[in-house]
Write an enzyme that holds these catalytic residues in place. Structure first.
Site, PDB file in Angstrom:
ATOM      1  N   PRO A  90       8.579  25.249   4.425  1.00  0.00           N
ATOM      2  CA  PRO A  90       8.524  25.495   2.827  1.00  0.00           C
ATOM      3  C   PRO A  90       9.846  24.565   2.237  1.00  0.00           C
ATOM      4  O   PRO A  90       9.913  24.126   1.090  1.00  0.00           O
ATOM      5  CB  PRO A  90       8.790  26.685   2.149  1.00  0.00           C
ATOM      6  CG  PRO A  90       9.117  27.621   3.406  1.00  0.00           C
ATOM      7  CD  PRO A  90       8.710  26.843   4.683  1.00  0.00           C
TER       8      PRO A  90
ATOM      9  N   HIS B 132      11.805  18.353 -13.298  1.00  0.00           N
ATOM     10  CA  HIS B 132      13.178  18.555 -13.056  1.00  0.00           C
ATOM     11  C   HIS B 132      13.537  16.869 -12.718  1.00  0.00           C
ATOM     12  O   HIS B 132      12.935  16.324 -11.553  1.00  0.00           O
ATOM     13  CB  HIS B 132      13.354  19.222 -11.924  1.00  0.00           C
ATOM     14  CG  HIS B 132      13.365  20.746 -12.266  1.00  0.00           C
ATOM     15  ND1 HIS B 132      13.907  21.590 -11.123  1.00  0.00           N
ATOM     16  CD2 HIS B 132      12.719  21.342 -13.288  1.00  0.00           C
ATOM     17  CE1 HIS B 132      13.432  22.958 -12.022  1.00  0.00           C
ATOM     18  NE2 HIS B 132      12.902  22.666 -13.108  1.00  0.00           N
TER      19      HIS B 132
ATOM     20  N   LYS C 285       6.575  20.464   0.694  1.00  0.00           N
ATOM     21  CA  LYS C 285       5.554  19.557   0.674  1.00  0.00           C
ATOM     22  C   LYS C 285       4.087  20.009   1.022  1.00  0.00           C
ATOM     23  O   LYS C 285       3.186  19.329   0.965  1.00  0.00           O
ATOM     24  CB  LYS C 285       5.861  18.723   1.953  1.00  0.00           C
ATOM     25  CG  LYS C 285       7.058  17.781   1.626  1.00  0.00           C
ATOM     26  CD  LYS C 285       6.868  16.646   0.867  1.00  0.00           C
ATOM     27  CE  LYS C 285       7.904  15.982   0.371  1.00  0.00           C
ATOM     28  NZ  LYS C 285       8.262  15.877  -0.888  1.00  0.00           N
TER      29      LYS C 285
ATOM     30  N   TYR D 205      19.659  24.277  -3.518  1.00  0.00           N
ATOM     31  CA  TYR D 205      19.379  24.515  -1.976  1.00  0.00           C
ATOM     32  C   TYR D 205      20.925  24.817  -1.423  1.00  0.00           C
ATOM     33  O   TYR D 205      21.749  23.932  -1.406  1.00  0.00           O
ATOM     34  CB  TYR D 205      18.886  23.378  -1.181  1.00  0.00           C
ATOM     35  CG  TYR D 205      17.475  22.965  -1.614  1.00  0.00           C
ATOM     36  CD1 TYR D 205      17.080  22.321  -2.741  1.00  0.00           C
ATOM     37  CD2 TYR D 205      16.494  23.568  -0.627  1.00  0.00           C
ATOM     38  CE1 TYR D 205      15.559  22.091  -2.779  1.00  0.00           C
ATOM     39  CE2 TYR D 205      15.160  23.248  -0.751  1.00  0.00           C
ATOM     40  CZ  TYR D 205      14.771  22.835  -1.939  1.00  0.00           C
ATOM     41  OH  TYR D 205      13.413  22.265  -2.314  1.00  0.00           O
TER      42      TYR D 205
ATOM     43  N   TYR E 211      11.940  13.452  -1.428  1.00  0.00           N
ATOM     44  CA  TYR E 211      11.397  14.788  -2.177  1.00  0.00           C
ATOM     45  C   TYR E 211      10.406  14.549  -3.415  1.00  0.00           C
ATOM     46  O   TYR E 211       9.660  15.256  -3.531  1.00  0.00           O
ATOM     47  CB  TYR E 211      12.867  15.135  -2.541  1.00  0.00           C
ATOM     48  CG  TYR E 211      12.727  16.645  -3.257  1.00  0.00           C
ATOM     49  CD1 TYR E 211      12.923  17.563  -2.107  1.00  0.00           C
ATOM     50  CD2 TYR E 211      12.724  17.208  -4.400  1.00  0.00           C
ATOM     51  CE1 TYR E 211      12.600  19.167  -2.389  1.00  0.00           C
ATOM     52  CE2 TYR E 211      12.525  18.177  -4.607  1.00  0.00           C
ATOM     53  CZ  TYR E 211      12.550  19.355  -3.843  1.00  0.00           C
ATOM     54  OH  TYR E 211      12.591  20.740  -4.008  1.00  0.00           O
TER      55      TYR E 211
HETATM   56  C1  PHB Z   1       9.432  27.565  -5.000  1.00  0.00           C
HETATM   57  O1  PHB Z   1       9.799  27.447  -6.161  1.00  0.00           O
HETATM   58  O2  PHB Z   1       8.701  28.331  -4.626  1.00  0.00           O
HETATM   59  C2  PHB Z   1      10.105  26.634  -4.120  1.00  0.00           C
HETATM   60  C3  PHB Z   1      10.922  25.479  -4.416  1.00  0.00           C
HETATM   61  C4  PHB Z   1      11.125  24.415  -3.459  1.00  0.00           C
HETATM   62  C5  PHB Z   1      11.025  24.815  -2.004  1.00  0.00           C
HETATM   63  C6  PHB Z   1      10.224  25.917  -1.677  1.00  0.00           C
HETATM   64  C7  PHB Z   1       9.761  26.767  -2.660  1.00  0.00           C
HETATM   65  O3  PHB Z   1      11.476  24.007  -0.907  1.00  0.00           O
END
Ligand code: PHB
Ligand code: APR
Length: 404
Positions: free
Chosen positions: A296, A75, A300, A204, A388
């Site tokens: 999460p 990505h 990280k 997000y 990130y």
């Molecule tokens: C996930 O795809 O499980 C995932 C992606 C981004 C995050 C946390 C989990 O910040």
């Protein structure tokens, strides 16, 4: 009673323990991995799935990235969504070509178990009564029962890669560690669904009703999360209610929404930030979740585990090649610098994107302003992007015996 001996005794076959075992193998250093769960359990455990550029590069350099290369989804950007609008952040352009890769942690673990088995080096699953001792001596010991046999495994060094609930950190005498902890007044309800992802990149979202995250595992599987109370019983959420809430929070004014499909897995996880320092006591070195937990939101956790074991492998290489202990002495400080930066980033992502029960109208407007600034300032977007995709490592691949 079986008496065993190895150079590095590793407790835990999660990403930290398995990656460390393979890095040591590549340097001709012996290890034994002791895991209390079954192989199936470890592989099936659904976890996060975002790999930083540096983690991807490390798995490549270790020669264990065949499946990752074929099936991982690179990505180049992500979306931040609020007030009904998605805003794109181009990670690759802002970081001089770096990106993240979506590849499930359980896939990483499966690949690493296959690599371990191919080396014929020992990996004990379903070990019982695992304990550690003589940590402040030059010959610490791991005791465990496997099948009907009690083992006494003498080591030069023990790597505590046994996660947050493991035995290693609690075996360090009281008063040695400083613990830093923060719990959050919410958890994540996560689902896997048989639905083609309706966006190529992660989204997000901060919505009036709380946080939501759109992610994926493959071109056919969507992974979604919702902010819920931390002790929320999953029984309160029939599948229809989950979809309704996901779509309410995520649908944007231009009509973008996640595609609905059959839910194949669901669960609620609480969120916390935790650090134990130093990440060492005598000949015991903690790595990964045994030393630190991040919420999460910044993705990280797995990446910190990978960077810890790179530092540890590089220090162990120096130890075995020249008898030098300085690198082992620096291990904790080097790791903790990165850990605290990741803690800060994860805390910021979490507090900016979730609605806290005690928050005021002022707090909410400040969050909106934070997101408005983030998505309209190139400087702010660059700051998010470089964190990130992952800050630079402090030790080189070459120092851990890998091609650069
Ligand atoms: C996930 O795809 O499980 C995932 C992606 C981004 C995050 C946390 C989990 O910040
Ligand atoms: N004896 C042996 N093994 C143990 C014991 C024990 N007493 N206790 C726990 N373990 C095992 C667990 O079963 C697990 O397989 O240690 C392993 C720890 O793995 P993880 O929890 O995956 O931790 P780590 O390898 O540090 O990876 C960190 O995992 O929790 C996620 O999001 C987190 O992505 C991060 C990553």
């Amino acid at each position: 009673m079986g008496s065993l001996r190895t150079q590095v005794g590793i407790i835990g076959a999660g990403p930290a323990g398995l990656m460390l075992g393979h890095l040591l193998h590549l340097n001709g250093i012996d290890s034994v991995i002791v895991e209390n769960r079954s192989r199936e359990y470890v592989i099936d455990r659904v976890r996060a799935g975002v790999l930083e550029q540096g983690t991807v590069d490390l798995l490549h350099a270790m020669g264990v990235a065949g499946n990752l290369q074929r099936e991982g989804l690179r990505h180049d950007g992500l979306y931040i969504s609020f007030q009904g609008q998605r805003h794109h952040i181009n990670l690759t352009e802002l970081t001089g070509g770096r990106a993240i890769t979506v590849y499930g942690q359980n896939e990483v673990v499966k690949d690493l178990i296959d690599a371990r088995v191919a080396t014929s080096r020992p990996l004990y699953f379903e070990a019982e009564h695992v304990s550690v001792g003589a940590l402040d001596s030059s010959s610490p010991v791991i005791r465990f029962r496997h099948g009907d046999v009690d083992h006494d495994l003498r080591c030069d060094v023990i790597a505590g890669c046994d996660g947050f609930h493991g035995v290693c950190r609690p075996s360090i005498p009281a008063g040695v560690l400083s613990m830093y902890e923060r719990t959050y007044p919410f958890g994540w309800l996560g689902i896997l669904a048989e639905a083609a992802p309706s966006s190529d990149e992660l989204v997000y979202t901060l919505h009036e009703r709380g946080f939501a995250l759109f992610s994926m595992r493959s071109p056919k599987i969507t992974r979604l999360y919702l902010q819920v109370p931390p002790d929320e019983p999953i029984e309160k959420w029939p599948d229809d209610a989950i979809w309704e809430e996901m779509r309410t929070r995520m649908t944007t004014r231009d009509g973008w929404t996640p595609t609905v499909g059959r839910i194949i897995q669901k669960g609620v996880t609480p969120m916390r930030s935790f650090v134990a320092a130093p990440m060492r006591y005598g000949r015991l070195f903690l790595a990964g979740d045994s030393a630190h937990i991040v919420p999460p939101t910044g993705a990280k956790g797995l990446n910190l585990a990978a960077s810890d074991v790179l530092v540890l492998a590089s220090a162990l290489k120096a130890f075995y090649e020249g008898g030098r202990t300085e690198r082992l002495d620096e291990y904790s400080d080097i790791c903790l610098r990165r850990v605290w930066k990741a803690q800060r980033f994860s805390w910021w992502m979490t507090s900016t994107l979730h609605r806290a029960p005690e928050e005021t109208a002022f707090d909410h407007q400040r969050q909106i302003a934070d997101l408005d600034y983030l998505t309209s300032s190139r400087a702010a977007m660059t700051s998010l992007a470089e964190q990130y995709v992952g800050l630079p490592a402090e030790v080189s691949f070459a120092s851990a015996g890998l091609p650069s």
